[in-house]
Each structure stands twice: as structure tokens, then as C-alpha cells.
Design an enzyme around this catalytic site. Sequence first.
Site, PDB file in Angstrom:
ATOM      1  N   ASP A   9      33.403 103.493  37.968  1.00 20.06           N
ATOM      2  CA  ASP A   9      33.854 102.525  37.147  1.00 20.06           C
ATOM      3  C   ASP A   9      35.366 102.634  37.316  1.00 20.06           C
ATOM      4  OD1 ASP A   9      33.943 100.097  35.483  1.00 20.06           O
ATOM      5  OD2 ASP A   9      34.163 101.572  33.897  1.00 20.06           O
ATOM      6  N   MET A  10      36.226 101.569  36.635  1.00 25.79           N
ATOM      7  CA  MET A  10      37.667 101.784  36.764  1.00 25.79           C
ATOM      8  C   MET A  10      38.417 101.892  35.423  1.00 25.79           C
ATOM      9  SD  MET A  10      40.532  99.426  38.796  1.00 25.79           S
ATOM     10  CE  MET A  10      40.742  98.164  37.496  1.00 25.79           C
ATOM     11  N   ASP A  11      38.097 100.751  34.532  1.00 28.49           N
ATOM     12  CA  ASP A  11      38.597 100.579  33.396  1.00 28.49           C
ATOM     13  C   ASP A  11      38.056 101.581  32.584  1.00 28.49           C
ATOM     14  OD1 ASP A  11      40.625  98.279  33.812  1.00 28.49           O
ATOM     15  OD2 ASP A  11      38.838  97.340  34.223  1.00 28.49           O
ATOM     16  N   SER A 109      34.145  97.708  39.916  1.00 28.24           N
ATOM     17  CA  SER A 109      34.726  97.349  38.628  1.00 28.24           C
ATOM     18  C   SER A 109      34.528  95.975  38.090  1.00 28.24           C
ATOM     19  CB  SER A 109      36.334  97.545  38.677  1.00 28.24           C
ATOM     20  OG  SER A 109      37.087  97.227  37.547  1.00 28.24           O
ATOM     21  N   LYS A 142      27.908  93.353  34.972  1.00 31.02           N
ATOM     22  CA  LYS A 142      27.029  94.487  34.277  1.00 31.02           C
ATOM     23  C   LYS A 142      26.776  93.799  32.715  1.00 31.02           C
ATOM     24  CE  LYS A 142      30.482  98.062  36.053  1.00 31.02           C
ATOM     25  NZ  LYS A 142      31.510  98.882  35.796  1.00 31.02           N
ATOM     26  N   ASP A 167      32.121 104.494  31.510  1.00 27.52           N
ATOM     27  CA  ASP A 167      32.692 104.808  30.136  1.00 27.52           C
ATOM     28  C   ASP A 167      32.012 103.928  28.963  1.00 27.52           C
ATOM     29  OD1 ASP A 167      35.106 102.532  29.174  1.00 27.52           O
ATOM     30  OD2 ASP A 167      34.183 102.401  31.100  1.00 27.52           O
TER      31      ASP A 167
END
Length: 217
Positions: A9-11, A109, A142, A167
Site C-alpha cells: 500500500d502507499m498512503d 494504492s 478497498k 496500514d
Amino acid sequence: MDTGAVIFDMDGVLVDSEPLHEQAFRETLAELGYAGGAGLNIRDYVGRSDHELWQDFVRLHRPSISLEELLARKRTRVLRLLEQRRPWFPGAVRLVRALCGRVPLGLASGSERPVIEAVLEGTALRTCFQAVVSGAEVPRGKPAPDIFLRTAALLHVPPQACWVIEDSLPGIAAARAAGMRVVAVPHTHPADDLRDADHVMEDFDGIARLLGAAGAI
């Protein structure tokens, strides 16, 4: 450990951007005359796509500007904040570089493509990822598994051979729905809230050990 691919994931994983997204949303709402969240709990949208929040805003308030304009105004603010603050997680950047070339790597993401590209440019990690998918490029965001299944398909790795680094609660749910193993980092939620992940790791050194890259970061 047998690892076919790792999907990040990114953020909230590569970049400490969840507060920036919330700030950009609130500033955009205030500009439109909706201070205080406009009846939306912005924290409920962590891990989900921007489209979902703005779709709900449009449904509730019927603004005079389009969904596309709402997305653009918020996106401009996020890009400016990323450029100003460059809030990369150093351990995450080191982990990606340690895994680069060892296993196929993907990025999945909920952010829009311009935001993803800004992070990849800022971290100089673009060449490490063989597949990059935005939440705007799959039918469902998601916690649906679409984005992870799409990333695995682009990596040519079966879902059950993939590890996901997440996260958020929707992200964990999406990865599990895709049949993937999940490592959660408590950047956005307390560790106790991440119990649905296979592992919760307080630091990226622990993730490196788990994925067989110990000593490389």
C-alpha cells in the site's frame, strides 16, 4: 520464507500522508463553505479511494461543481503538501530497496495516479515496482479485493503467493479477501485494531526479517 511477490500500500505505508489527505479534504470542504466535515467522518474513509468520499459528499449536498472538479481541487492540495513536506517513511523506502530485485514488487494504492507518481518520484522508487495500480483503475475500492487481484495479475504471481504491506482496516480486509497474507504497520491505527492481519510489525526491520531480507536494510 516463501514469498512470491510483495505488494505495498502507499498512503500510511510508504509515506506519512494520511494526515495530508485529511487536511486537503478539510481545506477543500471549507473552501466550498462546509467547515467541520460536511456531515462526513473523514476518518471513516482512511484506506478507501477519494472517489468514495466525494461521491458521498455529492449525494448528501448536491454541490454546484462536478465530482471531477472536487477530485481536482483536493488533488492539487495533496500534491502541494507532498512537495512541501516530503513525508516518506525512511524504513519503508529502505525495505523496498532491499526487496527490489529479490522478489516482484507491486504498489496498490487508493490514491489517484498523479499522487502515486509524485510519491514514486519523490522516493526514487519507481523502477522497483513491476506493477502499480490506482484505486481509480479498478471497479471496486478497498475493502473489495479488486486492486490486489489486479496487481497480482500484472505481476504474474498467484494471489496466495503474495504478501501485502498495509496500514488500514479496509486494506487488510481487501488483502485477505484476495487470499493474500498481510503484514500491518501501526501507522494509522493502534496495533490492537490490526488483529485481522497475519502479522503486525512495529518497524520495517521486522518486516524485512519476516520476508527474508534481514540485514539488507
